[in-house]
Write a protein that holds these residues in place. Structure first.
Motif, mmCIF file in Angstrom:
data_model
loop_
_atom_site.group_PDB
_atom_site.id
_atom_site.type_symbol
_atom_site.label_atom_id
_atom_site.label_comp_id
_atom_site.label_asym_id
_atom_site.label_seq_id
_atom_site.Cartn_x
_atom_site.Cartn_y
_atom_site.Cartn_z
ATOM 1 N N VAL A 168 0.861 -1.186 0.000
ATOM 2 C CA VAL A 168 0.000 0.000 0.000
ATOM 3 C C VAL A 168 0.896 1.235 0.000
ATOM 4 C CG1 VAL A 168 -1.724 1.308 1.333
ATOM 5 C CG2 VAL A 168 -1.878 -1.196 1.209
ATOM 6 N N ALA A 169 0.489 2.258 -0.741
ATOM 7 C CA ALA A 169 1.219 3.538 -0.687
ATOM 8 C C ALA A 169 0.242 4.636 -0.294
ATOM 9 C CB ALA A 169 1.859 3.856 -2.039
ATOM 10 N N TYR A 170 0.552 5.336 0.774
ATOM 11 C CA TYR A 170 -0.239 6.507 1.156
ATOM 12 C C TYR A 170 0.388 7.725 0.495
ATOM 13 C CZ TYR A 170 -1.909 10.524 3.701
ATOM 14 O OH TYR A 170 -2.430 11.756 4.008
ATOM 15 N N GLU A 171 -0.356 8.324 -0.416
ATOM 16 C CA GLU A 171 0.155 9.478 -1.158
ATOM 17 C C GLU A 171 -0.876 10.600 -1.125
ATOM 18 O OE1 GLU A 171 3.331 8.423 -4.193
ATOM 19 O OE2 GLU A 171 1.429 8.050 -5.167
ATOM 20 N N PRO A 172 -0.761 11.506 -0.152
ATOM 21 C CA PRO A 172 -1.713 12.618 -0.127
ATOM 22 C C PRO A 172 -1.587 13.446 -1.403
ATOM 23 C CG PRO A 172 0.058 12.937 1.492
ATOM 24 C CD PRO A 172 0.259 11.579 0.895
ATOM 25 N N VAL A 173 -2.690 13.668 -2.087
ATOM 26 C CA VAL A 173 -2.648 14.300 -3.412
ATOM 27 C C VAL A 173 -2.020 15.691 -3.332
ATOM 28 C CG1 VAL A 173 -4.099 15.089 -5.333
ATOM 29 C CG2 VAL A 173 -4.675 12.981 -4.138
ATOM 30 N N ALA A 175 0.396 16.636 -1.722
ATOM 31 C CA ALA A 175 1.855 16.583 -1.568
ATOM 32 C C ALA A 175 2.549 16.068 -2.822
ATOM 33 C CB ALA A 175 2.212 15.689 -0.375
ATOM 34 N N ILE A 176 1.783 15.635 -3.820
ATOM 35 C CA ILE A 176 2.401 15.027 -5.001
ATOM 36 C C ILE A 176 2.806 16.085 -6.011
ATOM 37 C CG2 ILE A 176 2.037 13.493 -6.965
ATOM 38 C CD1 ILE A 176 0.317 11.757 -5.226
ATOM 39 N N GLY A 177 4.106 16.150 -6.267
ATOM 40 C CA GLY A 177 4.623 17.072 -7.280
ATOM 41 C C GLY A 177 4.493 18.541 -6.887
ATOM 42 N N THR A 178 4.176 18.824 -5.655
ATOM 43 C CA THR A 178 3.927 20.198 -5.224
ATOM 44 C C THR A 178 5.081 20.771 -4.414
ATOM 45 O OG1 THR A 178 2.911 19.385 -3.179
ATOM 46 C CG2 THR A 178 1.431 19.789 -5.049
ATOM 47 N N GLY A 179 5.991 19.914 -3.995
ATOM 48 C CA GLY A 179 7.069 20.362 -3.126
ATOM 49 C C GLY A 179 6.603 20.475 -1.680
ATOM 50 N N ARG A 180 5.320 20.201 -1.453
ATOM 51 C CA ARG A 180 4.766 20.302 -0.110
ATOM 52 C C ARG A 180 4.663 18.881 0.461
ATOM 53 N NH1 ARG A 180 -1.219 22.688 1.243
ATOM 54 N NH2 ARG A 180 -1.098 22.073 3.406
ATOM 55 N N THR A 181 5.618 18.525 1.287
ATOM 56 C CA THR A 181 5.644 17.154 1.811
ATOM 57 C C THR A 181 4.783 17.069 3.070
ATOM 58 O OG1 THR A 181 7.966 17.307 1.307
ATOM 59 C CG2 THR A 181 7.259 15.298 2.364
ATOM 60 N N ALA A 182 4.162 15.944 3.266
ATOM 61 C CA ALA A 182 3.515 15.722 4.564
ATOM 62 C C ALA A 182 4.615 15.666 5.617
ATOM 63 C CB ALA A 182 2.748 14.404 4.533
ATOM 64 N N SER A 183 4.341 16.187 6.798
ATOM 65 C CA SER A 183 5.333 16.063 7.869
ATOM 66 C C SER A 183 5.349 14.601 8.301
ATOM 67 C CB SER A 183 4.933 16.937 9.051
ATOM 68 O OG SER A 183 3.749 16.410 9.622
ATOM 69 N N PRO A 184 6.441 14.153 8.930
ATOM 70 C CA PRO A 184 6.438 12.771 9.426
ATOM 71 C C PRO A 184 5.222 12.507 10.312
ATOM 72 C CG PRO A 184 8.662 13.661 9.499
ATOM 73 C CD PRO A 184 7.768 14.795 9.088
ATOM 74 N N ALA A 185 4.786 13.511 11.070
ATOM 75 C CA ALA A 185 3.618 13.311 11.950
ATOM 76 C C ALA A 185 2.334 13.130 11.142
ATOM 77 C CB ALA A 185 3.479 14.488 12.910
ATOM 78 N N TYR A 214 5.156 5.768 1.968
ATOM 79 C CA TYR A 214 4.685 7.152 1.887
ATOM 80 C C TYR A 214 5.153 7.741 0.565
ATOM 81 C CZ TYR A 214 4.417 12.087 1.978
ATOM 82 O OH TYR A 214 4.133 13.370 1.582
ATOM 83 N N GLY A 215 4.305 8.523 -0.094
ATOM 84 C CA GLY A 215 4.700 9.212 -1.318
ATOM 85 C C GLY A 215 4.160 10.629 -1.354
ATOM 86 N N GLY A 216 4.924 11.543 -1.937
ATOM 87 C CA GLY A 216 4.509 12.941 -2.066
ATOM 88 C C GLY A 216 5.669 13.846 -1.725
ATOM 89 N N SER A 217 6.374 14.336 -2.789
ATOM 90 C CA SER A 217 7.504 15.265 -2.617
ATOM 91 C C SER A 217 8.588 14.733 -1.678
ATOM 92 C CB SER A 217 7.002 16.645 -2.164
ATOM 93 O OG SER A 217 6.171 17.211 -3.153
ATOM 94 N N VAL A 218 8.871 13.448 -1.770
ATOM 95 C CA VAL A 218 10.007 12.888 -1.018
ATOM 96 C C VAL A 218 11.297 13.320 -1.708
ATOM 97 C CG1 VAL A 218 11.190 10.778 -0.304
ATOM 98 C CG2 VAL A 218 8.686 10.888 -0.232
ATOM 99 N N LYS A 219 12.277 13.729 -0.906
ATOM 100 C CA LYS A 219 13.556 14.203 -1.442
ATOM 101 C C LYS A 219 14.668 13.664 -0.550
ATOM 102 C CE LYS A 219 11.784 18.062 -3.840
ATOM 103 N NZ LYS A 219 10.405 17.639 -3.705
ATOM 104 N N LEU A 236 7.579 6.091 -1.916
ATOM 105 C CA LEU A 236 7.294 6.077 -3.349
ATOM 106 C C LEU A 236 7.618 7.476 -3.860
ATOM 107 C CD1 LEU A 236 6.196 4.881 -5.955
ATOM 108 C CD2 LEU A 236 3.887 5.171 -5.086
ATOM 109 N N VAL A 237 8.614 7.551 -4.740
ATOM 110 C CA VAL A 237 9.225 8.827 -5.085
ATOM 111 C C VAL A 237 8.993 9.129 -6.567
ATOM 112 C CG1 VAL A 237 11.395 10.125 -5.036
ATOM 113 C CG2 VAL A 237 11.006 8.265 -3.381
ATOM 114 N N GLY A 238 8.475 10.306 -6.864
ATOM 115 C CA GLY A 238 8.274 10.712 -8.249
ATOM 116 C C GLY A 238 9.436 11.554 -8.731
ATOM 117 N N GLY A 239 9.278 12.875 -8.683
ATOM 118 C CA GLY A 239 10.261 13.805 -9.239
ATOM 119 C C GLY A 239 11.700 13.523 -8.825
#
Ligand code: PGA
Length: 255
Positions: A168-173, A175-185, A214-219, A236-239
């Motif tokens: 399963v991948a939790y990817e808040p929409v 945070a995807i490709g926006t540079g806005r990552t979910a905080s670890p919390a 977790y996916g969404g602006s991971v760097k 799960l890493v995109g950009g």
């Protein structure tokens, strides 16, 4: 991250990197990232570059490949589509299903995602089931309910034996490709909720072992913090998966 689990890092190239660029990427990535038996690394190149990627990682069994999208039928007159079986025949081990871009841009429903998940499992591919709420849904306080509905649509059709093969991948929409990552919390809150759903449905052995990414602006600079959050088993890493050296750092991160 639960200490006994192997981190699972996936790179989703989306519509980037043709065959030549794929070869060039792996030439650099495999130099920067030393094989490590304590983690799973999977790339999702565009289908047209799959063969090139496969050739490039041939000497590195620690690096696996998947397909970004599948059709739920096994074969037939579906111009432009590839089936789970075709992906498996080509050497893929994984398939993304329910990615938010498929849902939002191509109209895929929860039912489509459920069919694709079943098709992947039937063909011997491990589905990475993506779920996640939009910004409006989060701001309305509905993140958990949305994720629960998306999960239920797929999990309803699965027994514990089959569910044992799911990721399963939790990817808040938002945070995807926006540079806005979910905080670890933020990530932890939803991961803990997803874990509870999995255990409730499939028991502690299966539901407790399902990798939740977790996916969404991971760097490179936020990977370790996210991996350190409870029930975050991977990324799960995109950009950031398009930069060979940067992604090598993400792949080596420890939580
Ligand atoms: P991103 O994409 O890392 O570019 O935000 C993540 C994804 O879509 O899987």
């Amino acid at each position: 991250m639960t200490p006994f689990k192997k981190p699972f890092i996936a790179g989703n190239w989306k519509m980037h990197n043709g065959p030549l660029a794929a070869r060039d990427f792996f030439g650099r990535f495999l130099t920067a990232y030393a094989a490590s038996p304590d983690r799973t690394i999977v790339f999702f190149p565009p289908a047209i570059s799959f063969g090139a990627a496969q050739g490039a990682v041939a000497g590195r069994p620690d690096v696996e490949l998947g397909v970004q999208n599948i059709h739920w039928e096994e074969k037939g007159a579906f111009t432009g589509e590839i089936s789970a079986k075709l992906g498996h025949d080509a050497g893929a081990a994984f398939a993304l299903v329910g990615h938010s871009e498929r849902r939002a841009l191509f109209g895929e429903t929860n039912e489509d995602t459920a069919r694709k998940t079943r098709a992947a499992l039937a063909a011997g591919l491990t589905p990475i089931l993506c779920v996640g709420e939009s910004l409006e849904e989060r701001e309305a306080g509905n993140a958990g309910a949305v994720v629960e509905t998306q999960l239920a649509a797929v999990l309803d059709g699965l027994d514990a034996d089959t569910a044992a093969k799911l990721v399963v991948a939790y990817e808040p929409v938002w945070a995807i490709g926006t540079g806005r990552t979910a905080s670890p919390a933020d990530a932890e809150e939803l991961h803990v909720r997803i874990r509870a759903i999995l255990i409730d449905r499939f028991g502690a052995d299966v539901g407790g072992a399902t990798p939740i990414l977790y996916g969404g602006s991971v760097k490179p600079d936020n990977a370790a913090g996210l991996l350190a959050a409870r029930e975050v088993d991977g990324l799960l890493v995109g950009g950031a998966s398009l930069d060979p050296e940067g992604f090598a750092q993400v792949c080596a991160a420890t939580g």
